[in-house]
Scaffold this active site. Structure first.
Site, PDB file in Angstrom:
ATOM      1  N   ARG A 102       0.876  -1.171   0.000  1.00  0.00           N
ATOM      2  CA  ARG A 102       0.000   0.000   0.000  1.00  0.00           C
ATOM      3  C   ARG A 102       0.910   1.217   0.000  1.00  0.00           C
ATOM      4  O   ARG A 102       1.706   1.415   0.917  1.00  0.00           O
ATOM      5  CB  ARG A 102      -0.893  -0.001   1.236  1.00  0.00           C
ATOM      6  N   HIS A 129      -7.484   0.819  -6.363  1.00  0.00           N
ATOM      7  CA  HIS A 129      -7.690  -0.008  -5.164  1.00  0.00           C
ATOM      8  C   HIS A 129      -8.357  -1.325  -5.613  1.00  0.00           C
ATOM      9  O   HIS A 129      -9.528  -1.581  -5.300  1.00  0.00           O
ATOM     10  CB  HIS A 129      -8.557   0.748  -4.153  1.00  0.00           C
ATOM     11  N   GLN A 132     -10.171  -3.819  -3.053  1.00  0.00           N
ATOM     12  CA  GLN A 132     -11.449  -3.329  -2.561  1.00  0.00           C
ATOM     13  C   GLN A 132     -12.552  -3.582  -3.591  1.00  0.00           C
ATOM     14  O   GLN A 132     -13.653  -4.023  -3.247  1.00  0.00           O
ATOM     15  CB  GLN A 132     -11.364  -1.822  -2.260  1.00  0.00           C
ATOM     16  N   ASP A 221     -17.205   7.580  -1.666  1.00  0.00           N
ATOM     17  CA  ASP A 221     -15.956   7.466  -0.904  1.00  0.00           C
ATOM     18  C   ASP A 221     -15.626   8.852  -0.352  1.00  0.00           C
ATOM     19  O   ASP A 221     -16.230   9.854  -0.772  1.00  0.00           O
ATOM     20  CB  ASP A 221     -14.836   6.942  -1.831  1.00  0.00           C
ATOM     21  N   CYS A 261     -16.212   1.816   0.779  1.00  0.00           N
ATOM     22  CA  CYS A 261     -15.019   1.033   1.130  1.00  0.00           C
ATOM     23  C   CYS A 261     -14.611   1.220   2.576  1.00  0.00           C
ATOM     24  O   CYS A 261     -13.940   0.355   3.135  1.00  0.00           O
ATOM     25  CB  CYS A 261     -13.870   1.390   0.191  1.00  0.00           C
ATOM     26  N   ARG A 289     -13.673  -8.359   1.866  1.00  0.00           N
ATOM     27  CA  ARG A 289     -12.248  -8.127   1.609  1.00  0.00           C
ATOM     28  C   ARG A 289     -11.469  -9.414   1.908  1.00  0.00           C
ATOM     29  O   ARG A 289     -10.579  -9.810   1.166  1.00  0.00           O
ATOM     30  CB  ARG A 289     -11.715  -6.995   2.508  1.00  0.00           C
TER      31      ARG A 289
HETATM   32  N1   CP Z   1     -11.128   0.076   2.635  1.00  0.00           N
HETATM   33  C1   CP Z   1      -9.860  -0.027   3.033  1.00  0.00           C
HETATM   34  O1   CP Z   1      -8.927  -0.275   2.250  1.00  0.00           O
HETATM   35  O2   CP Z   1      -9.676   0.116   4.378  1.00  0.00           O
HETATM   36  P1   CP Z   1      -8.307   0.313   5.153  1.00  0.00           P
HETATM   37  O3   CP Z   1      -7.731   1.626   4.729  1.00  0.00           O
HETATM   38  O4   CP Z   1      -8.690   0.272   6.593  1.00  0.00           O
HETATM   39  O5   CP Z   1      -7.360  -0.809   4.777  1.00  0.00           O
HETATM   40  N1  NVA Z   2      -9.926   6.891  -1.294  1.00  0.00           N
HETATM   41  C1  NVA Z   2      -9.552   6.446   0.030  1.00  0.00           C
HETATM   42  C2  NVA Z   2      -9.790   4.981   0.196  1.00  0.00           C
HETATM   43  C3  NVA Z   2      -9.450   4.434   1.548  1.00  0.00           C
HETATM   44  C4  NVA Z   2      -9.612   2.961   1.651  1.00  0.00           C
HETATM   45  C5  NVA Z   2      -8.087   6.776   0.265  1.00  0.00           C
HETATM   46  O1  NVA Z   2      -7.278   6.559  -0.633  1.00  0.00           O
HETATM   47  O2  NVA Z   2      -7.762   7.247   1.360  1.00  0.00           O
END
Ligand code: CP
Ligand code: NVA
Length: 302
Positions: A102, A129, A132, A221, A261, A289
């Site tokens: 990530r 993502h 997700q 989101d 998400c 997930r």
């Molecule tokens: N939705 C998601 O990716 O959650 P986290 O940021 O908690 O991993």
């Molecule tokens: N768009 C958000 C998603 C978090 C899971 C971010 O990137 O922070």
């Protein structure tokens, strides 16, 4: 399939195979008959950003499959002190069976895959993502039936990593996708180019009411993603009106489900009321997930 870097790389058949396997793994787990398909395998998980769901679901998923996961905070790795992604990839490939990362830049994830010799999974970048959206598609199939073709997916809000991945995933699964974003916050050009080939199955507008009409799945989101904290005030102004609320839901089809998400900022991109009315779907999505990622892990590391 060698990596999961973005859904653009997958065929509709490959996505369907992952979703079918995810269903199978979910029912195995619920029936108490899980098979340790990844016995003795190790997944390294590099995090440059915070996480609740991604970290816990990948770690638990590896454990349930008979393997193990290592949490690697970028602050503690030499990568945080400037060691290159290319060298990190070549070193970690000598120890691990797979890497989940990530981070900010999609390019970093692609380079990790290019230089390493083991599967790489994108656990979120600024651009995409994919994990997700696999969980989202799995949840949509549970509520709307396995064949999603002809169903309408609506995304309201920021043209961010979630919007980008939903557009690609939805269109590849035969859905029609409508997206409502303010003019300066549109999805990525690569995604719009991809969507252009789908003709009127894809629409982009700055009008949330238009996008919501006849939707079977409503998704939103946060207005400010991780790394955009200093743009909060400016974004709050830009996204006023881009909210999934009771009026927007009244324009959707009866039985329309809501996906988020998480984490959610209730009162901003979604009202408390809509969130709580659809909490079951949203937390099923969060649970999925685990199952969807286990399917990815089995496909890539198995
Ligand atoms: N939705 C998601 O990716 O959650 P986290 O940021 O908690 O991993
Ligand atoms: N768009 C958000 C998603 C978090 C899971 C971010 O990137 O922070």
């Amino acid at each position: 399939m060698k990596h999961l870097l973005k859904l653009l790389d997958l065929t509709p058949g490959e996505i369907t195979e992952i979703l079918d396997l995810a269903d199978e793994l979910k029912s195995e787990l619920k029936n108490g008959t899980p098979i340790p398909r990844l016995k003795g395998k190790t997944l390294g998980m590099i995090f440059q950003k915070s996480s609740t769901r991604t970290r816990v679901s990948f770690e638990t998923g590896m454990y349930q499959l008979g393997g193990m996961a290592l949490f690697l905070s970028a602050n503690d790795l030499q990568i945080g002190r400037g060691e290159s992604v290319e060298d990190t990839a070549r070193v970690l490939s000598r120890y691990l069976d797979g890497i989940m990362i990530r981070t900010y830049s999609q390019d970093e994830v692609e380079r990790l895959a290019d230089y390493g010799t083991i599967p790489v999974i994108n656990g979120l970048t600024d651009l995409f993502h994919p994990c997700q959206v696999l969980a989202d598609l799995m949840t949509m199939r549970e509520y709307l039936g396995k064949d999603l073709s002809g169903k309408k997916l609506c995304f309201i809000g920021d043209g961010n990593n979630m919007a980008n991945s939903l557009i690609v995933g939805g269109l590849k699964m035969g859905m029609s996708v409508s997206c409502a974003c303010p003019e300066n916050y549109r999805p990525a050009k690569a995604v719009l180019d991809f969507a252009a080939a789908y003709g009127d199955k894809f629409t982009l507008t700055d009008n949330p009411e238009l996008a919501a009409a006849g939707a079977d799945v409503m998704v939103t989101d946060v207005w400010a993603s991780m790394g955009q904290e200093n743009e909060r005030a400016q974004r709050e102004l830009a996204f006023k009106g881009y909210q999934v609320n009771e009026h927007i839901m009244s324009l959707a089809n009866t039985g329309c489900i809501v996906q988020h998400c998480l984490p959610a900022h209730k009162g901003e991109e979604i009202t408390h009321g809509v969130f709580e009315t659809h909490a079951e779907e949203i937390f099923d999505e969060a649970e999925n997930r685990l199952h969807a990622q286990k399917a990815v892990l089995v496909k890539l590391l198995g």
